[in-house]
Design a protein around this motif. Sequence first.
Motif, PDB file in Angstrom:
ATOM      1  N   ASP A  75       4.043  -0.565  16.288  1.00  0.00           N
ATOM      2  CA  ASP A  75       5.425  -0.790  16.727  1.00  0.00           C
ATOM      3  C   ASP A  75       5.450  -1.736  17.926  1.00  0.00           C
ATOM      4  OD1 ASP A  75       6.192   0.975  14.832  1.00  0.00           O
ATOM      5  OD2 ASP A  75       6.760   2.591  16.188  1.00  0.00           O
ATOM      6  N   ALA A  76       4.547  -1.483  18.877  1.00  0.00           N
ATOM      7  CA  ALA A  76       4.610  -2.198  20.150  1.00  0.00           C
ATOM      8  C   ALA A  76       4.101  -3.627  20.036  1.00  0.00           C
ATOM      9  CB  ALA A  76       3.804  -1.443  21.210  1.00  0.00           C
ATOM     10  N   TYR A  77       2.998  -3.812  19.340  1.00  0.00           N
ATOM     11  CA  TYR A  77       2.365  -5.125  19.372  1.00  0.00           C
ATOM     12  C   TYR A  77       2.683  -5.980  18.163  1.00  0.00           C
ATOM     13  CZ  TYR A  77      -0.037  -3.163  23.291  1.00  0.00           C
ATOM     14  OH  TYR A  77      -0.299  -2.578  24.494  1.00  0.00           O
ATOM     15  N   ARG A  78       2.880  -5.334  17.039  1.00  0.00           N
ATOM     16  CA  ARG A  78       3.207  -6.142  15.864  1.00  0.00           C
ATOM     17  C   ARG A  78       4.707  -6.201  15.670  1.00  0.00           C
ATOM     18  NH1 ARG A  78      -0.490  -6.782  11.586  1.00  0.00           N
ATOM     19  NH2 ARG A  78      -2.584  -6.683  12.403  1.00  0.00           N
ATOM     20  N   ARG A  79       5.419  -5.439  16.481  1.00  0.00           N
ATOM     21  CA  ARG A  79       6.883  -5.420  16.401  1.00  0.00           C
ATOM     22  C   ARG A  79       7.350  -5.168  14.979  1.00  0.00           C
ATOM     23  NH1 ARG A  79       8.644  -6.714  21.146  1.00  0.00           N
ATOM     24  NH2 ARG A  79       7.319  -7.893  22.553  1.00  0.00           N
ATOM     25  N   MET A  80       6.710  -4.212  14.351  1.00  0.00           N
ATOM     26  CA  MET A  80       7.187  -3.814  13.030  1.00  0.00           C
ATOM     27  C   MET A  80       7.041  -2.308  12.893  1.00  0.00           C
ATOM     28  SD  MET A  80       3.999  -4.908  10.563  1.00  0.00           S
ATOM     29  CE  MET A  80       3.120  -3.568   9.738  1.00  0.00           C
ATOM     30  N   ASN A  81       7.877  -1.746  12.062  1.00  0.00           N
ATOM     31  CA  ASN A  81       7.668  -0.367  11.681  1.00  0.00           C
ATOM     32  C   ASN A  81       6.684  -0.355  10.534  1.00  0.00           C
ATOM     33  OD1 ASN A  81       9.434   1.509  13.212  1.00  0.00           O
ATOM     34  ND2 ASN A  81      10.985   0.053  12.538  1.00  0.00           N
ATOM     35  N   ARG A  82       5.655   0.444  10.683  1.00  0.00           N
ATOM     36  CA  ARG A  82       4.662   0.468   9.618  1.00  0.00           C
ATOM     37  C   ARG A  82       5.268   1.099   8.371  1.00  0.00           C
ATOM     38  NH1 ARG A  82       0.714   4.311   7.942  1.00  0.00           N
ATOM     39  NH2 ARG A  82      -1.305   3.414   7.426  1.00  0.00           N
ATOM     40  N   PRO A  83       5.303   0.349   7.283  1.00  0.00           N
ATOM     41  CA  PRO A  83       5.788   0.963   6.044  1.00  0.00           C
ATOM     42  C   PRO A  83       4.900   2.159   5.693  1.00  0.00           C
ATOM     43  CG  PRO A  83       5.635  -1.418   5.793  1.00  0.00           C
ATOM     44  CD  PRO A  83       4.957  -1.068   7.091  1.00  0.00           C
ATOM     45  N   ASP A  84       5.550   3.265   5.417  1.00  0.00           N
ATOM     46  CA  ASP A  84       4.792   4.472   5.089  1.00  0.00           C
ATOM     47  C   ASP A  84       5.512   5.208   3.970  1.00  0.00           C
ATOM     48  OD1 ASP A  84       2.804   6.321   5.182  1.00  0.00           O
ATOM     49  OD2 ASP A  84       3.153   6.922   7.255  1.00  0.00           O
ATOM     50  N   LEU A  85       4.761   6.018   3.271  1.00  0.00           N
ATOM     51  CA  LEU A  85       5.414   6.730   2.176  1.00  0.00           C
ATOM     52  C   LEU A  85       6.269   7.852   2.735  1.00  0.00           C
ATOM     53  CD1 LEU A  85       4.104   9.750   1.258  1.00  0.00           C
ATOM     54  CD2 LEU A  85       2.142   8.294   0.910  1.00  0.00           C
ATOM     55  N   ASP A  86       7.221   8.283   1.908  1.00  0.00           N
ATOM     56  CA  ASP A  86       8.136   9.336   2.291  1.00  0.00           C
ATOM     57  C   ASP A  86       7.829  10.539   1.398  1.00  0.00           C
ATOM     58  OD1 ASP A  86      10.247  11.077   2.531  1.00  0.00           O
ATOM     59  OD2 ASP A  86      11.813   9.588   2.201  1.00  0.00           O
ATOM     60  N   GLU A  87       7.404  11.634   2.036  1.00  0.00           N
ATOM     61  CA  GLU A  87       6.991  12.814   1.258  1.00  0.00           C
ATOM     62  C   GLU A  87       8.124  13.359   0.379  1.00  0.00           C
ATOM     63  OE1 GLU A  87       4.001  14.013   1.191  1.00  0.00           O
ATOM     64  OE2 GLU A  87       3.004  13.182   2.968  1.00  0.00           O
ATOM     65  N   ASN A  88       9.368  13.086   0.765  1.00  0.00           N
ATOM     66  CA  ASN A  88      10.507  13.607   0.002  1.00  0.00           C
ATOM     67  C   ASN A  88      11.099  12.585  -0.952  1.00  0.00           C
ATOM     68  OD1 ASN A  88      10.442  16.123   1.416  1.00  0.00           O
ATOM     69  ND2 ASN A  88      11.298  15.025   3.181  1.00  0.00           N
ATOM     70  N   VAL A  94       0.837  -1.205   0.000  1.00  0.00           N
ATOM     71  CA  VAL A  94       0.000   0.000   0.000  1.00  0.00           C
ATOM     72  C   VAL A  94       0.874   1.257   0.000  1.00  0.00           C
ATOM     73  CG1 VAL A  94      -1.660   1.355   1.347  1.00  0.00           C
ATOM     74  CG2 VAL A  94      -1.992  -1.108   1.072  1.00  0.00           C
ATOM     75  N   ALA A  95       1.891   1.280   0.879  1.00  0.00           N
ATOM     76  CA  ALA A  95       2.751   2.471   0.963  1.00  0.00           C
ATOM     77  C   ALA A  95       3.452   2.719  -0.369  1.00  0.00           C
ATOM     78  CB  ALA A  95       3.778   2.297   2.083  1.00  0.00           C
ATOM     79  N   SER A  96       3.824   1.645  -1.058  1.00  0.00           N
ATOM     80  CA  SER A  96       4.501   1.791  -2.348  1.00  0.00           C
ATOM     81  C   SER A  96       3.548   2.351  -3.406  1.00  0.00           C
ATOM     82  CB  SER A  96       5.059   0.436  -2.806  1.00  0.00           C
ATOM     83  OG  SER A  96       5.996  -0.032  -1.866  1.00  0.00           O
TER      84      SER A  96
END
Lengths: 231, 253
Positions: free
Chosen positions: B156-169, A39-41
């Motif tokens: 972060d806490a419960y799924r122990r993952m960083n949520r993939p997110d878009l990067d505005e830059n 989704v992010a991609s």
Amino acid sequence: MSVVSAREPVGPIPQHHLSDDLLTAYAAGSLDEASSLFVASHLTLCPECRRRAAMMDEVGGVLLDDIAPVAMSAGALSAVLSRAEAPANDEPASMAGSRQTVFGADLPAPMRRYYGCDLDGIAWQRQGGGVSVATVPGIGDGSHAFMLKVEAGRAVPQHTHRGNELVMVLKGAYSDAAGRFGRGDVELADGDVDHQPKAEKGEDCICLAVTDAPLKFTGSLGWLLNVFVKM
Amino acid sequence: MRLLIQMGIIDVSSSMDYSGATAVAEPPPRNRVLSTECDSGLAVEKNGHKNRRPVRRPGKEMCRTIVLDAATPDDHKELMRRIAAAQDKAAFAALFGHFGPRVKAYLMRSGSTPESAEELAQEAMVMVWRKAESFDPAQASVSTWIFTIARNKRIDAYRRMNRPDLDENDPALVPDGPTAPDTAYAEGQVSTAIREAVATLPDEQAEMLKKAFFEDKAHSEIAAETGLPLGTVKSRLRLAIGRMRKQLKEFEE
């Protein structure tokens, strides 16, 4: 109005978009890691879905505002303020290790963070039949995503899906019974679909794929490909 | 410097109870007064907000008192502006009083114990203070911004993952076209439209929306838990979202 970006669009605007189901689950934070990456991609490549995603986040905000509050512990505010003003060295590093390419990028940043490189640094595993794959490394929750490269003009062996398969084109284009798919275009195939995507001539077609169950190849090369997607 | 702030569910000047406990027992009246003593140097400019008029209080000449409805997105934005501009602790206390207990409730609803919900809610509010300057009122309402912070904390806490997110830059980002209608966000209209749409949803759709957003469950898990067919779960969500989209279109056209 914000200032209109002076740079040229990096790519065409996608024509095939994410479903509301996916965007809702992404906003809610209930998607697995591989699907979140997907989704992010797509959001990186699709202004329209970014607007839809912003609306979904806004729904979350409205619902948060409406929720029946549960009292914080006594002293919570002062605890927060003293932590907030302490030197900020306990921040979790947010997906460090992204190597930014300076002159544009083929892969969206969320994917570059996982692979640690852009498309030109990917180590492909050849699978035969003009197909190569590169699994997305470092996904920690057991979900799976991989890139699929199909040589220009070749077709992916015919296959059906035991679960759902999400595919998004990153480079090149392919066509199947549902139409033409170029950069940023998303296709969701479910168990009913028996399709044979064919890469366009002139350029290899590279896709990001997420499956929630193994693909089942039905064509003559199926036995081979069933080995590589056995995950 | 004397600061008198009464806003929503907490009263900084008269009580040291910052817990928001009063919110549970006794919901606040809708219109409370956010007043700033004139000698504090923090008197609120009108900032072009049409609905915010200075009100004089008897016996306090030269002191501007701003009537705020504690529940409106504009009030929250004003508090954020003060936090970002002047590390205003009183403004933060007001924001904390409103959102802290809500973030905690959200985390408990998504499966946290009260203890870990308290801890995570505090962490989320620490982020609110630290990242206040990065809040862009043109992009989202404050409740949305805080929701995303709390959601990401939970992941972060419960799924122990960083949520993939878009990067505005991201150089790969395909930018918005020149006609992107982004002014609606700046004026809080999107938030208002969605609020209205949520308020008028049929109960079964509103309940499904809350389940989908709060309970950290896949749609198939919601179906299993409620005994509803998966198709019903999805169609209720789609109807709810369709209604919101329809409401938003009225702003965009």
